[in-house]
Scaffold this motif. Structure first.
Motif, PDB file in Angstrom:
ATOM      1  N   CYS A 257       0.826  -1.209   0.000  1.00  0.00           N
ATOM      2  CA  CYS A 257       0.000   0.000   0.000  1.00  0.00           C
ATOM      3  C   CYS A 257       0.863   1.263   0.000  1.00  0.00           C
ATOM      4  N   GLU A 258       1.958   1.248   0.724  1.00  0.00           N
ATOM      5  CA  GLU A 258       2.856   2.398   0.715  1.00  0.00           C
ATOM      6  C   GLU A 258       3.449   2.619  -0.678  1.00  0.00           C
ATOM      7  N   ASP A 263      -4.543   3.136   0.988  1.00  0.00           N
ATOM      8  CA  ASP A 263      -4.799   3.058   2.422  1.00  0.00           C
ATOM      9  C   ASP A 263      -5.271   1.640   2.775  1.00  0.00           C
ATOM     10  N   TYR A 323     -14.789   5.743   2.579  1.00  0.00           N
ATOM     11  CA  TYR A 323     -14.342   5.483   1.210  1.00  0.00           C
ATOM     12  C   TYR A 323     -15.541   5.346   0.276  1.00  0.00           C
ATOM     13  N   GLU A 327     -10.164   0.703  -2.375  1.00  0.00           N
ATOM     14  CA  GLU A 327      -8.863   1.165  -2.832  1.00  0.00           C
ATOM     15  C   GLU A 327      -8.345   0.347  -4.014  1.00  0.00           C
TER      16      GLU A 327
END
Length: 337
Positions: A257-258, A263, A323, A327
């Protein structure tokens, strides 16, 4: 329209148009309620339908797992499965046979009977889609609904997040993630998460229901853990206080995710079970799960609705992120442009 679930406001408006006059329907459609309950004499029939629309080589296996999860979260045992399998005209016979084998093998693993469905080659389809329907049963008085969460309940999460989303990202964007500095070992580990710790919560739910009084169970999927928590709050008309530092984010998920600026809280989270239960029973539940090799931890508590849904840590508190889509779906859309 954006990829993913309809917004809660739109869905609420649509569901408000449904009027059920059959007294045998014990629980119909509602925000956060993933299965219907029907009175069948001494038993309650639990019905669930869910599609698999994201590309995956394990689409048949997926379809059984995600539908069985929601039956289990109703306090029932998955029993019978039907699948509508829509296939593109470019598909090979070998791939069709592989999908069918996945369906039968997954059903056998869960002791579910594959009792029917539909197959067809569908025009203008880019990839296979399976719409599954799972039926289960339990005794009267033993069903569980998302709306059952009570003020004062502890909130327990199993395994970690985000098993499903992390695996899909590692599978579909392997080369891209390598280019962003993610190690081969991390990606290979991420690809195994589907099986270990796994996306099935059937065992988690069975243990929970058999060991302690459970008020609510929920299987967070699209929109991740944050959306799953919000669905419980909306269904039960309660608030929540969530300890951010207690949320079990898997290391593979954090790294991927980074790298992609995603997120973890909003990423497909199948495999994590959310349970709410009286605080005095929390330790017993966690011990029972861990005795069976399932990690679990308390991540928060149910509060009054007017307290809102907040996350906190040593630095303070903030509203839980909301959200408008998962994602994974958001990233998928950016890559298709």
């Amino acid at each position: 329209m954006k990829l993913g679930k309809l917004s809660p406001s739109m869905l609420s408006n649509l569901l408000g148009q449904i009027h059920i006059n059959d007294p045998r329907v014990l629980l119909g459609p509602g925000i956060g309620e993933d299965a219907a309950l029907i009175d069948f004499g001494s038993k309650v029939l639990v019905a669930k339908t869910d599609p698999i629309t994201f590309a995956t080589d394990l689409i048949g296996w997926y379809a059984v797992q995600v539908n069985a999860n929601d039956i289990a979260c109703s306090g029932a045992t998955p029993r019978w499965f039907l699948a509508s399998v829509l296939l593109p005209d470019s598909i090979s016979e070998d791939k069709i046979e592989a999908i069918f084998s996945q369906l039968t093998e997954a059903c056998e693993e869960l002791e579910v009977s594959l009792i029917g469905g539909h197959t067809e080659i569908t025009q203008d389809l880019k990839q296979p889609i399976i719409v599954g329907c799972m039926l289960g049963e339990t005794e009267k008085g033993k069903t569980i609904s998302t709306s059952g969460a009570q003020i004062g309940d502890s909130i327990v999460a199993t395994k970690g997040i985000a098993i499903e989303g992390t695996t899909l990202l590692a599978q579909q964007y392997y080369t891209q993630l390598i280019g962003k500095g993610v190690s081969v070992s991390t990606l290979e580990s991420a690809k195994t998460l589907l099986r270990s710790p796994g996306i099935s919560v059937v065992k988690d739910a069975r243990i929970a229901c058999s060991k302690v009084p459970i008020n609510s169970l929920h299987d967070p999927t699209e929109g991740g853990l944050a959306t799953g928590l919000r669905e419980i709050a909306l269904a039960a008309a309660v608030g929540m206080k969530i300890d951010v530092d207690a949320i079990p984010v898997l290391p593979e998920c954090t790294t991927i995710c980074e790298a992609l600026s995603l997120d973890p809280l909003g990423l497909l989270a199948s495999g994590c079970l959310i349970a709410t239960l009286p605080k005095q029973s929390t330790s017993e539940l966690i011990s029972a799960l861990e005795h069976e090799g399932i990690e679990a931890r308390t991540i928060g508590e149910i509060t009054k609705a007017d307290s809102g849904i907040v996350m906190y840590n040593s630095e303070g508190s903030n509203p839980l992120p909301d959200y408008d889509r998962d994602e994974f779906a958001r990233y998928l859309e950016t890559q298709s442009k």
